[in-house]
Each structure stands twice: as structure tokens, then as C-alpha cells.
Scaffold this active site. Structure first.
Site, PDB file in Angstrom:
ATOM      1  N   TYR A  33       0.816  -1.224   0.000  1.00 37.25           N
ATOM      2  CA  TYR A  33       0.000   0.000   0.000  1.00 37.25           C
ATOM      3  C   TYR A  33       0.844   1.265   0.000  1.00 37.25           C
ATOM      4  CZ  TYR A  33      -4.103  -2.871   0.426  1.00 37.25           C
ATOM      5  OH  TYR A  33      -5.090  -3.776   0.160  1.00 37.25           O
ATOM      6  N   TYR A 165     -12.789  -7.073   4.665  1.00 30.00           N
ATOM      7  CA  TYR A 165     -11.535  -7.162   3.909  1.00 30.00           C
ATOM      8  C   TYR A 165     -11.253  -8.641   3.647  1.00 30.00           C
ATOM      9  CZ  TYR A 165      -6.753  -7.134   2.402  1.00 30.00           C
ATOM     10  OH  TYR A 165      -5.621  -7.339   1.657  1.00 30.00           O
ATOM     11  N   ASP A 266     -14.576 -16.252   6.154  1.00 36.30           N
ATOM     12  CA  ASP A 266     -13.160 -15.938   5.975  1.00 36.30           C
ATOM     13  C   ASP A 266     -12.534 -15.781   7.362  1.00 36.30           C
ATOM     14  OD1 ASP A 266     -10.687 -14.797   5.640  1.00 36.30           O
ATOM     15  OD2 ASP A 266     -11.330 -13.262   4.221  1.00 36.30           O
ATOM     16  N   LYS A 295      -2.728 -17.027   7.467  1.00 33.27           N
ATOM     17  CA  LYS A 295      -1.984 -16.271   8.480  1.00 33.27           C
ATOM     18  C   LYS A 295      -1.355 -17.155   9.567  1.00 33.27           C
ATOM     19  CE  LYS A 295      -4.269 -11.791   7.859  1.00 33.27           C
ATOM     20  NZ  LYS A 295      -3.160 -10.910   7.547  1.00 33.27           N
TER      21      LYS A 295
END
Ligand code: PMP
Length: 445
Positions: A33, A165, A266, A295
Site C-alpha cells: 500500500y 476485507y 473468511d 496467516k
């Protein structure tokens, strides 16, 4: 052998001083980003152990930082854990990779079986993907292909709530929050999905019947074109670090069942204990049709994710006109990553992770509470091993980062959020320092 410290040797090994490395970084390396070159100089990390990151050279007087971010939710056991290091070394001695088409291997099989056993309900089929975003792509592909295979090809849109997200790849991006996910930038290019309002906030807040009714109505209204509802259960992470009542997940599960829509959870951020339950869907007692994990799956060692689905989804796809799931990344089921993941999951289960997360929750509640009295702080919230200070203005990232680093703490705020999700092995002393760092960041930022 010249008389050098290990750090100097490391620098010697790549032949560069820290300043030279950072100059090359600025010249060549794109960071998340960021524009090119980046807006701020990153800190150069030489090594990490336990909960500490060791910098190549001091930053604001600190050579070591306590990691308040667990490398974006992933390093739950801390760095260089002997069990995970041993698993990686052992697997390196066998093979670090082998293709997954036509071949298989013990670590991937054992991991898949273990995940199927741990996941709620009958999520017994496991697709091993190489990152969280890819796991979401695979989940969405599964859902769209399921409906195509069972003769309902019009069911190819997705519904989600705002504030989510799900990753940076194309379809994952289409279900991210429309504003945070930069949908305007991609208008006309990105698939247009169905968005509900963001769920009312507050893990303990009572169910808002009006919101629940609107959610049900939206699923009903679009049922003919919806392949799936896709949400992060209980905690919306990178979309805003917001918590919601598990009751809304039950509403979604019921609405999906009633109207013939699949439900994708998710849990890439929430999985493996972060919210106080092994999987956040357990707070609601629901079973999704498809579950995404990532993760913390490898304890933050290597990139790996998994998409689990029920026999209904798998059988639907496998009986279709094109009876295969057309997905197969080169590094699918990577032996090194799956071996470490298996060791990480077993390590988690062998310890009392629930007690550790509850201890961290108490520490974060106590340590972050004083932030409520700071000017510019809108809300302080904690759930499991997640602590959030939300400001009433965008964070001054350089100032907030510097304030935390000066106190020996690594935090990476974004938008109006200063937040921490430390490794579960963070002791109470270090946790208090993380909280002090977050408070300092909130004051400075
Ligand atoms: N889903 C969620 C809930 C996430 O938090 C993330 C990562 N922040 C992703 C998907 C994407 O994972 P990755 O960055 O590994 O592609």
C-alpha cells in the site's frame, strides 16, 4: 576469520551496510500500500526471536522492538520457536518442495486431515492455497462452480456486508469494503457485488432486529443471482478492526439456508484462537459451507492458506459438466509450509492457548483502558488477543510509529486505528509495554 558480530557478518554476507540496503530498498522494492518509492523509510530487521524484532541499527534509540503485530496476525508462537524451527529443518532435510499434481506427501495430508478434524461441522475437503487472497479466490470459485455444476449458472454474484476485507486479488477485492477497497478506482472493472450495511458494532451488543431483517431481506431479494455470502466472522480486520455480535452470523446462516445461498467464512485473520475461540464461527455455533484459513496457520513462518468445504460443495463441483476444480498453483501444498503448519497447529493445541489468549485479553483491557481519557480517542475495544484504539481522526503514521518505537514497541497503525494483536507468547511485562506503546502512539498520532 575477522572479528565481527553476527549482525556485521549478516551485513557482510550480503555485502551491504544498513544504509546501502535501505537505499536499494528505496530504489527497487515496492512495499504494501505504498507508492514507489515509499512514503516513509522502513526499519531494517536483521533477525527476530520470541516476541522481539532485532533491527540492523537503532531507530529512535531502540535496537530491539517488542512485536505488537505478530506480523499481521500470523506469528502466534513468536519468532524462531524451537519446535517450528525443528520442523522446518527436518522437512528441509527431506524436500522443500515437490509439485502437487499427481504427487502427494505426508505433511500436506496430515495437515489437511488435522484441519478437517478441527474445523466445525463437516468441512472435510481441503484445498491448500499459497496465500489468504488465493484461498478466498478458491472459495469464491468453489461457490460459483458449485451453482454452475448443479444447473444454476445465474447464481454468480456475492453478498457481503460493508467494512470487510478479504484480500487484494481481483474477486477478493470485489467483496472488500467499497470505500476502503478502492472500488471507485476500479469501477467498471471490478465485479459488482451486493453490499449490506456494515453489521452493528459491539461483540456483546444485543441483536438489532431491524438490521437483521434488512440482512435477511437483501439475501432473499438477490437469492436467484447469489452464489454465496462471504463474511469475516465476528471481527472485521483490515476493513476497520470492528467487532460484531455472533448473532448476525446465525441470521446469515438461516437466510442462506432458507434461500439456497452458500456461506463462506473468511477466518484468515480470526482463525487459530485469536478471538478466544479456535475459530470465530464457534462464537455463533454455525458451520459455513466454505472456510478460509491462513496467516497463523504456519505460525507466521511461511505463506500458506487453506480453503475447506463440505461434501455437498465438493460433490456438486465434482459431478458437474466440468467435474474438476480448475485451480492448481505451482506451490500448492508446499511441503515446507505444510510441515511447519502442522507443527504450529499441534504446538497450539498442545498448550493452553485459550488461557493465554484470555490472559492477553485481560492485559489489553487493563493496559489500553487509559486511552479512553486521551483527547482524540473515539473508542477502545478488546476481543481475545486483539486490542484497538480508534481515534476520531486519521492517524499521523510517522508520528504514531515513532512514539511506539521510542518505547521499544512495533505497531503499524492504519486509517484511524492503532491496534495490536500480539503473539500469544507475549508475557505480561511485554504486554504492558505494548499497551504503553499504543497509548503513546495514540497521543502522538
Ligand atoms: N482475508 C482476511 C480476513 C485477511 O485479514 C487477509 C489478510 N489481511 C486476507 C484475507 C488476505 O490474505 P493474504 O494477505 O495472505 O493474501
Amino acid at each position: 576469520m575477522p572479528d565481527r558480530s553476527p549482525d556485521q557478518l549478516a551485513d557482510h554476507a550480503v555485502g551491504r551496510s544498513p544504509a546501502e540496503v535501505l537505499a536499494l530498498d528505496r530504489e527497487h522494492v515496492w512495499h504494501p500500500y505504498d507508492p514507489m518509492p515509499g512514503r516513509t523509510a522502513p526499519l531494517l530487521v536483521d533477525s527476530a526471536a520470541g516476541v522481539r524484532l532485532r533491527l540492523a541499527e537503532p531507530a529512535f534509540g531502540q535496537r530491539e522492538l517488542i512485536d505488537g503485530m505478530a506480523s499481521w496476525w500470523s506469528a502466534v508462537h513468536g519468532y524462531r520457536h524451537p519446535v517450528l524451527d525443528a520442523a522446518a529443518k527436518d522437512q528441509l532435510g527431506r524436500m522443500s518442495h515437490v509439485m502437487f499434481g499427481g504427487l502427494t506427501h505426508r505433511p500436506a495430508v496430515a495437515l489437511a486431515a488435522r484441519l478437517a478434524e478441527l474445523a466445525p461441522g463437516d468441512l472435510r475437503h481441503v484445498f491448500l492455497a499459497d496465500s489468504g487472497s488465493v484461498a478466498v479466490e478458491v472459495a469464491l470459485k468453489m461457490c460459483l462452480q458449485y451453482w454452475r455444476s448443479v444447473g444454476r449458472p445465474a447464481k454468480r454474484r456475492l453478498l457481503t456486508w460493508r467494512g470487510g476485507y478479504h484480500g487484494d486479488t481481483w474477486h477478493a477485492m470485489s467483496v472488500c469494503d467499497p470505500e476502503g477497497g478502492m472500488h471507485q478506482l476500479w469501477a467498471g472493472t471490478l465485479p459488482e457485488q451486493v453490499f449490506a450495511e456494515a453489521p452493528p458494532t459491539g461483540f456483546d451488543a444485543p441483536l438489532d432486529p431491524g438490521y437483521a431483517a434488512r440482512l435477511r431481506a437483501l439475501v432473499a431479494a438477490h437469492a436467484d443471482e447469489l452464489a454465496a455470502v462471504v463474511v469475516e466472522p465476528v471481527v472485521q480486520g483490515a476493513g476497520g478492526m470492528a467487532f460484531h455480535s455472533p448473532a448476525y452470523l446465525r441470521v446469515l446462516r438461516e437466510a442462506c439456508d432458507e434461500h439456497g445461498v452458500l456461506l463462506v467464512a473468511d477466518e484468515i485473520a480470526t482463525g487459530f484462537g485469536r478471538t478466544g475461540r479456535l475459530f470465530a464461527t464457534e462464537h455463533a455455533g454455525i458451520v459455513p459451507d466454505v472456510l478460509c484459513l491462513g496467516k497463523a496457520l504456519t505460525g507466521g513462518y511461511l505463506t500458506l492458506a487453506a480453503t475447506l468445504c463440505t461434501p455437498r460443495v465438493a460433490e456438486g463441483i465434482s459431478r458437474g459438466e466440468v467435474p474438476v476444480l480448475a485451480h492448481g498453483p505451482t506451490f500448492m501444498g508446499n511441503p515446507l509450509a505444510t510441515a511447519v503448519a502442522l507443527a504450529s497447529v499441534e504446538l497450539l493445541l498442545a498448550g493452553d492457548w485459550a488461557a493465554e489468549v484470555a490472559r492477553i485479553e485481560r492485559g489489553l483491557r487493563a493496559g489500553l483502558a487509559p486511552a479512553r481519557a486521551l483527547p482524540g480517542v473515539r473508542e477502545v475495544r478488546v476481543l481475545g488477543a486483539i486490542g484497538v484504539i480508534q481515534l476520531d481522526h486519521p492517524v499521523d503514521l510517522p508520528a504514531a510509529t515513532e512514539a511506539a518505537v521510542r518505547r521499544g514497541v512495533w505497531l503499524r497503525p492504519f486509517r484511524d486505528l492503532i491496534y495490536t494483536m500480539p503473539p500469544y507468547v507475549t508475557d505480561d511485562v511485554d504486554l504492558a509495554r505494548i499497551c504503553a506503546g499504543a497509548l503513546a502512539a495514540a497521543e502522538a498520532g
